[in-house]
Design a protein around this motif. Sequence first.
Motif, PDB file in Angstrom:
ATOM      1  N   SER A  54       0.844  -1.209   0.000  1.00  0.00           N
ATOM      2  CA  SER A  54       0.000   0.000   0.000  1.00  0.00           C
ATOM      3  C   SER A  54       0.872   1.248   0.000  1.00  0.00           C
ATOM      4  CB  SER A  54      -0.906   0.051   1.227  1.00  0.00           C
ATOM      5  OG  SER A  54      -1.758  -1.033   1.219  1.00  0.00           O
ATOM      6  N   LEU A  55       1.941   1.234   0.810  1.00  0.00           N
ATOM      7  CA  LEU A  55       2.804   2.420   0.868  1.00  0.00           C
ATOM      8  C   LEU A  55       3.493   2.662  -0.470  1.00  0.00           C
ATOM      9  CD1 LEU A  55       4.371   2.037   4.423  1.00  0.00           C
ATOM     10  CD2 LEU A  55       2.712   3.729   3.674  1.00  0.00           C
ATOM     11  N   LEU A  56       3.915   1.574  -1.126  1.00  0.00           N
ATOM     12  CA  LEU A  56       4.541   1.744  -2.441  1.00  0.00           C
ATOM     13  C   LEU A  56       3.539   2.318  -3.433  1.00  0.00           C
ATOM     14  CD1 LEU A  56       6.655  -1.471  -3.073  1.00  0.00           C
ATOM     15  CD2 LEU A  56       7.506   0.845  -2.840  1.00  0.00           C
ATOM     16  N   LYS A  57       2.309   1.758  -3.390  1.00  0.00           N
ATOM     17  CA  LYS A  57       1.286   2.236  -4.327  1.00  0.00           C
ATOM     18  C   LYS A  57       0.942   3.692  -4.047  1.00  0.00           C
ATOM     19  CE  LYS A  57      -1.070  -1.982  -5.628  1.00  0.00           C
ATOM     20  NZ  LYS A  57      -2.215  -2.815  -5.275  1.00  0.00           N
ATOM     21  N   MET A  58       1.017   4.064  -2.771  1.00  0.00           N
ATOM     22  CA  MET A  58       0.730   5.450  -2.393  1.00  0.00           C
ATOM     23  C   MET A  58       1.675   6.413  -3.128  1.00  0.00           C
ATOM     24  SD  MET A  58       1.438   6.897   1.416  1.00  0.00           S
ATOM     25  CE  MET A  58       3.212   7.092   1.265  1.00  0.00           C
ATOM     26  N   LEU A  59       2.895   5.923  -3.410  1.00  0.00           N
ATOM     27  CA  LEU A  59       3.883   6.791  -4.056  1.00  0.00           C
ATOM     28  C   LEU A  59       3.700   6.892  -5.575  1.00  0.00           C
ATOM     29  CD1 LEU A  59       7.129   5.463  -2.329  1.00  0.00           C
ATOM     30  CD2 LEU A  59       6.010   7.634  -1.879  1.00  0.00           C
ATOM     31  N   VAL A  60       3.091   5.839  -6.161  1.00  0.00           N
ATOM     32  CA  VAL A  60       3.124   5.734  -7.623  1.00  0.00           C
ATOM     33  C   VAL A  60       2.528   6.946  -8.331  1.00  0.00           C
ATOM     34  CG1 VAL A  60       2.322   4.391  -9.609  1.00  0.00           C
ATOM     35  CG2 VAL A  60       3.178   3.231  -7.596  1.00  0.00           C
ATOM     36  N   VAL A  61       1.265   7.280  -8.007  1.00  0.00           N
ATOM     37  CA  VAL A  61       0.602   8.362  -8.748  1.00  0.00           C
ATOM     38  C   VAL A  61       1.314   9.707  -8.544  1.00  0.00           C
ATOM     39  CG1 VAL A  61      -1.551   9.669  -8.977  1.00  0.00           C
ATOM     40  CG2 VAL A  61      -1.594   7.181  -8.936  1.00  0.00           C
ATOM     41  N   PRO A  62       1.619  10.110  -7.283  1.00  0.00           N
ATOM     42  CA  PRO A  62       2.335  11.397  -7.153  1.00  0.00           C
ATOM     43  C   PRO A  62       3.672  11.407  -7.883  1.00  0.00           C
ATOM     44  CG  PRO A  62       1.657  10.567  -4.991  1.00  0.00           C
ATOM     45  CD  PRO A  62       1.276   9.528  -5.983  1.00  0.00           C
ATOM     46  N   ILE A  63       4.432  10.310  -7.798  1.00  0.00           N
ATOM     47  CA  ILE A  63       5.747  10.310  -8.457  1.00  0.00           C
ATOM     48  C   ILE A  63       5.607  10.434  -9.969  1.00  0.00           C
ATOM     49  CG2 ILE A  63       7.699   8.806  -9.074  1.00  0.00           C
ATOM     50  CD1 ILE A  63       8.099   8.180  -6.284  1.00  0.00           C
ATOM     51  N   VAL A  64       4.746   9.607 -10.543  1.00  0.00           N
ATOM     52  CA  VAL A  64       4.616   9.644 -12.006  1.00  0.00           C
ATOM     53  C   VAL A  64       4.119  11.015 -12.451  1.00  0.00           C
ATOM     54  CG1 VAL A  64       3.348   8.677 -13.969  1.00  0.00           C
ATOM     55  CG2 VAL A  64       4.265   7.164 -12.209  1.00  0.00           C
ATOM     56  N   PHE A  65       3.088  11.501 -11.783  1.00  0.00           N
ATOM     57  CA  PHE A  65       2.478  12.767 -12.193  1.00  0.00           C
ATOM     58  C   PHE A  65       3.476  13.925 -12.099  1.00  0.00           C
ATOM     59  CE2 PHE A  65      -0.520  16.372 -11.295  1.00  0.00           C
ATOM     60  CZ  PHE A  65      -1.051  16.405 -12.568  1.00  0.00           C
ATOM     61  N   VAL A  66       4.109  14.041 -10.939  1.00  0.00           N
ATOM     62  CA  VAL A  66       5.003  15.185 -10.730  1.00  0.00           C
ATOM     63  C   VAL A  66       6.264  15.060 -11.591  1.00  0.00           C
ATOM     64  CG1 VAL A  66       6.377  16.427  -9.021  1.00  0.00           C
ATOM     65  CG2 VAL A  66       4.084  15.672  -8.440  1.00  0.00           C
ATOM     66  N   SER A  67       6.881  13.865 -11.629  1.00  0.00           N
ATOM     67  CA  SER A  67       8.119  13.809 -12.427  1.00  0.00           C
ATOM     68  C   SER A  67       7.844  13.965 -13.910  1.00  0.00           C
ATOM     69  CB  SER A  67       8.985  12.563 -12.183  1.00  0.00           C
ATOM     70  OG  SER A  67       8.351  11.571 -11.552  1.00  0.00           O
ATOM     71  N   LEU A  68       6.689  13.482 -14.350  1.00  0.00           N
ATOM     72  CA  LEU A  68       6.391  13.638 -15.773  1.00  0.00           C
ATOM     73  C   LEU A  68       6.163  15.108 -16.129  1.00  0.00           C
ATOM     74  CD1 LEU A  68       6.279  11.594 -17.980  1.00  0.00           C
ATOM     75  CD2 LEU A  68       3.854  11.431 -17.708  1.00  0.00           C
ATOM     76  N   ILE A  69       5.506  15.834 -15.238  1.00  0.00           N
ATOM     77  CA  ILE A  69       5.302  17.266 -15.512  1.00  0.00           C
ATOM     78  C   ILE A  69       6.673  17.970 -15.544  1.00  0.00           C
ATOM     79  CG2 ILE A  69       4.421  19.417 -14.505  1.00  0.00           C
ATOM     80  CD1 ILE A  69       1.924  17.881 -13.783  1.00  0.00           C
ATOM     81  N   CYS A  70       7.516  17.671 -14.542  1.00  0.00           N
ATOM     82  CA  CYS A  70       8.850  18.296 -14.534  1.00  0.00           C
ATOM     83  C   CYS A  70       9.609  17.910 -15.800  1.00  0.00           C
ATOM     84  CB  CYS A  70       9.653  17.827 -13.318  1.00  0.00           C
ATOM     85  SG  CYS A  70       9.002  18.465 -11.789  1.00  0.00           S
ATOM     86  N   GLY A  71       9.519  16.626 -16.166  1.00  0.00           N
ATOM     87  CA  GLY A  71      10.243  16.143 -17.354  1.00  0.00           C
ATOM     88  C   GLY A  71       9.747  16.823 -18.619  1.00  0.00           C
ATOM     89  N   THR A  72       8.430  16.948 -18.761  1.00  0.00           N
ATOM     90  CA  THR A  72       7.877  17.554 -19.981  1.00  0.00           C
ATOM     91  C   THR A  72       8.301  19.022 -20.095  1.00  0.00           C
ATOM     92  OG1 THR A  72       5.978  16.171 -19.618  1.00  0.00           O
ATOM     93  CG2 THR A  72       5.765  17.784 -21.340  1.00  0.00           C
ATOM     94  N   CYS A  73       8.342  19.709 -18.945  1.00  0.00           N
ATOM     95  CA  CYS A  73       8.754  21.123 -18.985  1.00  0.00           C
ATOM     96  C   CYS A  73      10.166  21.251 -19.557  1.00  0.00           C
ATOM     97  CB  CYS A  73       8.763  21.724 -17.585  1.00  0.00           C
ATOM     98  SG  CYS A  73       7.154  21.900 -16.873  1.00  0.00           S
TER      99      CYS A  73
END
Length: 418
Positions: A54-73
């Motif tokens: 559960s703790l790992l899954k808790m990280l998945v959406v925030p990590i993907v969302f935030v790093s992808l936005i930073c990466g796209t910028c």
Amino acid sequence: MKAFHRLSLSVQIIIAMLVGITLGLILNHLPASHTVDVYVTEGVLDLGGKIFISLLKMLVVPIVFVSLICGTCKLSGGKQFGRLASKTVLLYIVTTGVAISLALMVAYLLNIGAGTNAHLPTNYIPQTMPPLKQTILNIFPKNPVEALAKGNMLQIIIFAMIFGSAISLAGEGGERIKNLFIDLDVVIMKLMDIVLKIAPYGVFCLVAAIFARLGFGLIKQLAGYFVAVLLVLFMQLLIVYPTILKLLGRLSIVPFFKKMFPAMLFAFSTSSSSASIPVVLNTVEKKLGVSESVAAFVIPLGATINMDGTAIMQGVATVFIANSYNIHIGFSGFLKVVLTATLASIGTAGVPSVGLITLTMVLLQVGLPIEGIALIIGVDRLLDMTRTAVNVAGDSVIACVVGKSEGALSMDTYLNAE
Ligand code: ASP
């Protein structure tokens, strides 16, 4: 305990895994006991494992969302993204195609399943494959909040990329939002460090519970199938991936495997490429040196659409089931298996045992009874662990190769000893 915590995280995880397997096997061999089952295996160990997942899954959406936005910028524009996306998807399709062809060939040559003489079921309800149009439509989010809440990876990727591009185009306001996301990225990485502190205990609980439930008993009955799947998984891992790294990326092989090993152990113990995204992403960026703009796109995408290990199981399973029922599927059947197994994994999340669900589509395409899955299900949990490790290795190989070709891989970091 203090000495244990002084070891590196990878070593801690390896030790936790070995102790977990040993304890699991001991519990499995103890005379059946209600108390052990209820309080240890399905109690403490199951709870510990589930909390960790559960703790790992808790990280998945925030990590993907935030790093992808930073990466796209950071991407230089639509053209660079188009090139990145087409290279990635093409390589994902090719590696999966190679994986499944290898699996079919080995299973065919070894005549896996011959002599089983299973009886054909008289009635079964076939599952149908969702139409291609629906699969494509499902990639586009109608409601980004719903996509984030449900963890729909492909929709999150699309939304984050459009959002990231909008930030780059929005001038001063965009610049402020960009800085906010860059700060958020740092905070989320810290969040991950916190969760990783308990990783050895989580891994211990997960593997101990699995081995306590299963032991090695079932493997003996299905030894041929089990060994064939493992053999092809290792061929993919130790021959196909190194070849791709060398030929397409001109990259050394040893640093890749040395640095990926802990992340692969994670995938092995969680049986979920999706839950492993935070750890794999961190490894690919921080240890292998792929830039955030490439890694944050390639890794989450791979966890959803690239499952080489799963395709390998499906290839061997199809031949095993065909031979068990004495049904000849022929060369055209093989081609259909390659096509369906490659396409079926697109849009299915990398979670435990999802490969069995997509296997129903493959069997259906070649006219084999879905009930054949019952023949192999007994050993699937252990194979699932191994193929998930191959799945994440496959995603990371492509991340390195694409990163290198885009000038987005730091050779210093890649070659640096840890
Ligand atoms: N567990 C695999 C993964 O998450 C999928 C599967 O083969 O069932 O990658």
